[in-house]
Design an enzyme around this catalytic site. Sequence first.
Site, PDB file in Angstrom:
ATOM      1  N   ASN A  10       0.873  -1.169   0.000  1.00 40.07           N
ATOM      2  CA  ASN A  10       0.000   0.000   0.000  1.00 40.07           C
ATOM      3  C   ASN A  10       0.912   1.222   0.000  1.00 40.07           C
ATOM      4  O   ASN A  10       1.471   1.592   1.030  1.00 40.07           O
ATOM      5  CB  ASN A  10      -0.867  -0.044   1.260  1.00 40.07           C
ATOM      6  CG  ASN A  10      -1.814   1.141   1.351  1.00 40.07           C
ATOM      7  OD1 ASN A  10      -1.807   2.025   0.495  1.00 40.07           O
ATOM      8  ND2 ASN A  10      -2.613   1.163   2.403  1.00 40.07           N
ATOM      9  N   ARG A  88      -2.733  -2.097  -3.154  1.00 32.43           N
ATOM     10  CA  ARG A  88      -3.902  -1.256  -2.911  1.00 32.43           C
ATOM     11  C   ARG A  88      -3.762  -0.013  -3.790  1.00 32.43           C
ATOM     12  O   ARG A  88      -2.749   0.677  -3.758  1.00 32.43           O
ATOM     13  CB  ARG A  88      -3.938  -0.834  -1.448  1.00 32.43           C
ATOM     14  CG  ARG A  88      -5.102   0.071  -1.159  1.00 32.43           C
ATOM     15  CD  ARG A  88      -5.156   0.444   0.282  1.00 32.43           C
ATOM     16  NE  ARG A  88      -6.360   1.199   0.535  1.00 32.43           N
ATOM     17  CZ  ARG A  88      -6.669   1.703   1.706  1.00 32.43           C
ATOM     18  NH1 ARG A  88      -5.872   1.503   2.732  1.00 32.43           N
ATOM     19  NH2 ARG A  88      -7.770   2.378   1.870  1.00 32.43           N
ATOM     20  N   HIS A 177     -12.895   3.488   0.592  1.00 27.03           N
ATOM     21  CA  HIS A 177     -13.005   2.421   1.612  1.00 27.03           C
ATOM     22  C   HIS A 177     -13.762   1.198   1.104  1.00 27.03           C
ATOM     23  O   HIS A 177     -14.289   0.411   1.898  1.00 27.03           O
ATOM     24  CB  HIS A 177     -13.724   2.937   2.895  1.00 27.03           C
ATOM     25  CG  HIS A 177     -12.950   3.962   3.652  1.00 27.03           C
ATOM     26  ND1 HIS A 177     -13.540   5.102   4.187  1.00 27.03           N
ATOM     27  CD2 HIS A 177     -11.637   4.038   3.965  1.00 27.03           C
ATOM     28  CE1 HIS A 177     -12.610   5.820   4.791  1.00 27.03           C
ATOM     29  NE2 HIS A 177     -11.445   5.214   4.678  1.00 27.03           N
ATOM     30  N   ARG A 238     -10.244  16.193   8.299  1.00 28.38           N
ATOM     31  CA  ARG A 238     -11.029  16.668   7.148  1.00 28.38           C
ATOM     32  C   ARG A 238     -12.365  17.232   7.615  1.00 28.38           C
ATOM     33  O   ARG A 238     -12.989  16.671   8.528  1.00 28.38           O
ATOM     34  CB  ARG A 238     -11.280  15.537   6.142  1.00 28.38           C
ATOM     35  CG  ARG A 238     -10.032  15.030   5.452  1.00 28.38           C
ATOM     36  CD  ARG A 238     -10.372  14.119   4.285  1.00 28.38           C
ATOM     37  NE  ARG A 238      -9.193  13.411   3.798  1.00 28.38           N
ATOM     38  CZ  ARG A 238      -9.035  12.091   3.876  1.00 28.38           C
ATOM     39  NH1 ARG A 238      -9.983  11.316   4.391  1.00 28.38           N
ATOM     40  NH2 ARG A 238      -7.936  11.544   3.428  1.00 28.38           N
ATOM     41  N   ARG A 282      -8.977   9.304  20.599  1.00 29.04           N
ATOM     42  CA  ARG A 282      -8.657   9.007  22.016  1.00 29.04           C
ATOM     43  C   ARG A 282      -8.324  10.278  22.776  1.00 29.04           C
ATOM     44  O   ARG A 282      -8.780  10.480  23.905  1.00 29.04           O
ATOM     45  CB  ARG A 282      -7.472   8.040  22.101  1.00 29.04           C
ATOM     46  CG  ARG A 282      -7.878   6.597  22.078  1.00 29.04           C
ATOM     47  CD  ARG A 282      -6.681   5.724  21.906  1.00 29.04           C
ATOM     48  NE  ARG A 282      -6.023   6.031  20.624  1.00 29.04           N
ATOM     49  CZ  ARG A 282      -5.161   5.247  20.013  1.00 29.04           C
ATOM     50  NH1 ARG A 282      -4.800   4.127  20.561  1.00 29.04           N
ATOM     51  NH2 ARG A 282      -4.644   5.567  18.854  1.00 29.04           N
ATOM     52  N   GLY A 330     -14.683   3.204  15.080  1.00 35.95           N
ATOM     53  CA  GLY A 330     -15.874   2.346  15.115  1.00 35.95           C
ATOM     54  C   GLY A 330     -15.680   1.104  15.962  1.00 35.95           C
ATOM     55  O   GLY A 330     -16.605   0.640  16.640  1.00 35.95           O
TER      56      GLY A 330
HETATM   57  P1  AMP Z   1      -7.678   4.007  11.870  1.00 32.91           P
HETATM   58  O1  AMP Z   1      -7.449   5.110  10.884  1.00 32.91           O
HETATM   59  O2  AMP Z   1      -8.719   3.014  11.455  1.00 32.91           O
HETATM   60  O3  AMP Z   1      -6.410   3.361  12.359  1.00 32.91           O
HETATM   61  O4  AMP Z   1      -8.296   4.709  13.201  1.00 32.91           O
HETATM   62  C1  AMP Z   1      -7.612   5.731  13.892  1.00 32.91           C
HETATM   63  C2  AMP Z   1      -8.580   6.389  14.868  1.00 32.91           C
HETATM   64  O5  AMP Z   1      -9.074   5.394  15.788  1.00 32.91           O
HETATM   65  C3  AMP Z   1      -7.913   7.477  15.718  1.00 32.91           C
HETATM   66  O6  AMP Z   1      -8.757   8.615  15.779  1.00 32.91           O
HETATM   67  C4  AMP Z   1      -7.825   6.811  17.078  1.00 32.91           C
HETATM   68  O7  AMP Z   1      -7.860   7.756  18.119  1.00 32.91           O
HETATM   69  C5  AMP Z   1      -9.061   5.951  17.089  1.00 32.91           C
HETATM   70  N1  AMP Z   1      -8.969   4.949  18.156  1.00 32.91           N
HETATM   71  C6  AMP Z   1      -8.120   3.907  18.240  1.00 32.91           C
HETATM   72  N2  AMP Z   1      -8.281   3.259  19.420  1.00 32.91           N
HETATM   73  C7  AMP Z   1      -9.246   3.936  20.105  1.00 32.91           C
HETATM   74  C8  AMP Z   1      -9.857   3.779  21.390  1.00 32.91           C
HETATM   75  N3  AMP Z   1      -9.499   2.806  22.204  1.00 32.91           N
HETATM   76  N4  AMP Z   1     -10.832   4.659  21.737  1.00 32.91           N
HETATM   77  C9  AMP Z   1     -11.196   5.643  20.889  1.00 32.91           C
HETATM   78  N5  AMP Z   1     -10.661   5.846  19.687  1.00 32.91           N
HETATM   79  C10 AMP Z   1      -9.697   5.012  19.293  1.00 32.91           C
END
Ligand code: AMP
Length: 396
Positions: A10, A88, A177, A238, A282, A330
């Site tokens: 990727n 990808r 996605h 964004r 987080r 999510g």
């Molecule tokens: P991704 O781009 O799918 O890796 O997701 C990244 C996002 O997931 C970031 O905003 C992180 O803060 C959020 N994230 C990861 N772990 C947690 C958690 N335990 N609680 C809340 N948000 C999280």
Amino acid sequence: MSKENILIINCGSSSLKFAVINPRTGEEFINGIGERLGSPESFIRWKFEGTKDRKDLDNGAHDAAVETLLHLLEEKGLKDSIAAVGHRVVHGGETFTKSSLVDADVMKAIEDNTHLAPLHTPANLIGIKAAQKHFPELPMSVVFDTSFHQTMPEKAYIYATPYKFYKEKGLRRYGMHGTSYRFVTEQVCEQLNMDVNNSKLVIAHLGNGASAAAILNGESVDTTMGLTPLEGLVMGTRSGNIDPNVFSFLNKTYGYSLEEITDILNKKSGLLGISELSNDCRAIEEACAEGNKQAQLAMDVFCYVLAKQLAGLAVATGGVDALAFTGGIGENSDQIRGKVVEALSFLGFELDQDKNLAARFGSEGVITSDNSKATAIVVATNEELMIAKDTAALIA
Ligand code: AMP
């Protein structure tokens, strides 16, 4: 090890993520990323058998990263287990409705769609060419973020701009996605014992980039991202949907150029823009817990816009059997899921807060009550496995 693994690549403008996956079992043998490619600080880091390691690339660009990857795979005894490379690719335009094996025509078609993703496609092509150079004996496939959404009806993808822009240059909604939506659709139907051919799903892929899609009988019928990933939901950095006249407003009031405004809306807006604190969910949740009002506002706007657009997608499916949450946010943020499911109670969702709290850190499952008319479920996405499966199917 038998020769059935797939090397996933990727490639971004300054990064190259990779993994070696068994498409049948889903087992991942190594994963890693080359970062700051093209700069003096470039390096590659990886995780193999539970151990993390890294190596400097001495001003290496993508080609050096792939060459180092080749040696790394040889050193770890994985090279000979690889049957093909799956790439990808962000944008397949209207040309690609599914994944394809790479040949000269496919490379040309990807190049011809470069104007639709001018920041991403050149990097994707560089990654494919570097892999062809260093793994010349392996077949390669391309798996597109956009192709799953090619089933959308015209009314969902045509923008209300002069039609000639669509006809001449392909200006329309494409969505992204797609690989994740395909994977999650399969998972939801399997886990809920639903017939995919008789299913109304709305899926929220919430990572740092976030989008949602309406999936009717296994096919995408609408999605929130558009020509580019900027449209739709509020994301980490964004803005998502805004009045397009914001461009002239910011130009006239602050004198920002087109490029500067594009950068502001893509990289300085969203959770980061409102909170003036962080793009990371987080960090926003922690600040909310400490009473930070701007972080709370960012969270409120994120959830409100998300619920509103999910409800809109239910128009495309004509009702919702299941709503699935995936992506880093999510899969982990019970707060956001809880707020959104409660906001959508008028669609028949009844939250079970215990189940919602239990579904985090890789733990999946239904988060609505047994009496709920519609089901909300948390599913961990795995785009790499989907790319590996597509690639294995193409070379079979
Ligand atoms: P991704 O781009 O799918 O890796 O997701 C990244 C996002 O997931 C970031 O905003 C992180 O803060 C959020 N994230 C990861 N772990 C947690 C958690 N335990 N609680 C809340 N948000 C999280």
